[in-house]
Design a protein around this motif. Sequence first.
Motif, PDB file in Angstrom:
ATOM      1  N   THR A 127     -25.058 -26.075  22.627  1.00  0.00           N
ATOM      2  CA  THR A 127     -25.779 -24.817  22.670  1.00  0.00           C
ATOM      3  C   THR A 127     -25.172 -23.824  23.745  1.00  0.00           C
ATOM      4  O   THR A 127     -25.675 -22.656  23.731  1.00  0.00           O
ATOM      5  CB  THR A 127     -27.518 -25.095  23.161  1.00  0.00           C
TER       6      THR A 127
ATOM      7  N   ALA B 251     -34.243 -32.103  16.139  1.00  0.00           N
ATOM      8  CA  ALA B 251     -33.562 -30.972  17.027  1.00  0.00           C
ATOM      9  C   ALA B 251     -32.121 -30.809  16.081  1.00  0.00           C
ATOM     10  O   ALA B 251     -31.689 -31.617  15.312  1.00  0.00           O
ATOM     11  CB  ALA B 251     -33.222 -31.125  18.232  1.00  0.00           C
ATOM     12  N   PRO B 252     -31.723 -29.457  16.218  1.00  0.00           N
ATOM     13  CA  PRO B 252     -30.319 -29.373  15.625  1.00  0.00           C
ATOM     14  C   PRO B 252     -29.207 -30.127  15.981  1.00  0.00           C
ATOM     15  O   PRO B 252     -29.475 -30.444  17.361  1.00  0.00           O
ATOM     16  CB  PRO B 252     -30.410 -27.700  15.842  1.00  0.00           C
TER      17      PRO B 252
ATOM     18  N   GLU C 165     -30.110 -33.053   9.120  1.00  0.00           N
ATOM     19  CA  GLU C 165     -30.120 -32.456   7.866  1.00  0.00           C
ATOM     20  C   GLU C 165     -29.345 -33.182   6.754  1.00  0.00           C
ATOM     21  O   GLU C 165     -29.758 -33.422   5.699  1.00  0.00           O
ATOM     22  CB  GLU C 165     -29.547 -30.918   7.968  1.00  0.00           C
TER      23      GLU C 165
ATOM     24  N   ASP D 214     -40.579 -28.850  16.458  1.00  0.00           N
ATOM     25  CA  ASP D 214     -40.528 -28.027  15.442  1.00  0.00           C
ATOM     26  C   ASP D 214     -39.610 -28.269  14.281  1.00  0.00           C
ATOM     27  O   ASP D 214     -39.869 -27.766  13.291  1.00  0.00           O
ATOM     28  CB  ASP D 214     -40.628 -26.500  15.901  1.00  0.00           C
ATOM     29  N   PHE D 215     -38.226 -28.536  14.642  1.00  0.00           N
ATOM     30  CA  PHE D 215     -37.245 -28.693  13.689  1.00  0.00           C
ATOM     31  C   PHE D 215     -37.594 -29.700  12.515  1.00  0.00           C
ATOM     32  O   PHE D 215     -36.896 -29.448  11.637  1.00  0.00           O
ATOM     33  CB  PHE D 215     -36.059 -29.094  14.455  1.00  0.00           C
TER      34      PHE D 215
ATOM     35  N   LEU E  93     -38.388 -28.179   9.165  1.00  0.00           N
ATOM     36  CA  LEU E  93     -37.255 -27.792   8.453  1.00  0.00           C
ATOM     37  C   LEU E  93     -36.808 -29.055   7.600  1.00  0.00           C
ATOM     38  O   LEU E  93     -36.574 -28.940   6.526  1.00  0.00           O
ATOM     39  CB  LEU E  93     -35.998 -27.194   9.022  1.00  0.00           C
TER      40      LEU E  93
END
Length: 451
Positions: free
Chosen positions: A181, A266-267, A272, A295-296, A299
């Motif tokens: 990040t 988390a990203p 994904e 919160d991820f 998604l």
Amino acid sequence: MADVLMLCHDQHLDRRVVAQAATLIERGHFVRLLALSFDAETTHEVTAEGIQLIRIGLNHIVPENPTYKGYMARQYKLNDLLNWGANRYPGQLGAFQRIFNYGSRLNWNLYKVLLLVRYRNRVLHDPLPFRQAFVKHGAEFQSDLVQVHDLPALEAGTELAALWDVPLVYDAHELYPEQKTFSRAQRKICSKAEAHHIKKATLIFAVNHSIGEEMSRRYNIAKPITLLNAIDPPLEFDPLARYDLLREKLGLSSQRRILLFQGGFAPYRNLENLIDAMALVKTKDVDLVMMGFGDFGNLLKAKAESLKLLGNRIHFLSAVPQNELLQHSASADIGIIPYPHVDLNSYYCTPNKLFEFIQAGLPILSNDSPELNRFVRDNNFGYSYKMENSKKIAEAIDHAFSSSNLSTWQSKIKSKREELTWSKQSDEYANSISTVLPSCTLETKRVIGAV
């Protein structure tokens, strides 16, 4: 007995921090821990482990970079203008107030633009704004030893240790400057700070061999002592019991086998791709359970729903308390660690879930990474595979669940998990700390002073 001051910039205290503090307390030392509060003001409490915990209020976290100082200097000038106008032309106070409000908004937007220019990152700003807050709160607690957890508090730790002429211990939880990040500018700032201050530490710990070797090479220092993120199973966990909490909570048939991901959503964690992979998995009796927080996760749920797999082959559960975690982990058939190689931290990672899976006796499916291979492959705890995309992850899942080695992986973990507990690591930690503690601690000095 020694007085130990620990500094940690986190709000959620990593169990590594708590375990180390508890180890020192069990050996008769006094531990005061400075961490960040969730609120604006500073609070004081004593934890169940006996740690004197001071949570620094967020109002005290003030950036010290030139960009922020320039912003504040302009803001002070605007305030002076408002005061001058109000005193000289009291009838025009409203006009001066509007000028002040407009100027303040302009100054704030200019500040954000200058931050972007300085850090090349629209998400994160100053990566190291903690020195002032930790020094201010810590200076009143003279101690025999200062221990810093991770880079953000290292500069403050060096300052406090120098103030009292006591040893400085640095525990690097990761290669902090290498976070995905961070922009290149931010990584450069962090690397420069760590290179400068790490040489002032008397003792250095790292979370695994690879990160220790990288720090040694990068900063031209002796290799840090490896201190694993191991855990002791809680009293509530029975290693001989057979748990089935995940199927019970989700209403799954005993015929369904469970692949478990647990931890933060988390990203940059390949989650994904993990969701997408379940549409490609050929082994029909395997379900993926995502148990965690963040919160991820919303998604990820939406992605699972778009694949028509939510509540079918993909299930979500909220995170559970630490004393209930291993019972849930032990209810799965295989635990997965899919972290991609997006930065050196991910490449060299040994996350908390690795040791949680080990203590739960759960076979592990992991990405093909040096440190994960050290445990998973070298100890025959499971299977590792290059998880470069959803197709590769699906292949890894199919291979793991069709393997004839499942029972072997489980028995190997159960036979070796006692070696990988915090109880074993705590001796290494405490013995290392004892080598740098002054022979005459503050407690001794107080007794001498009283005489």
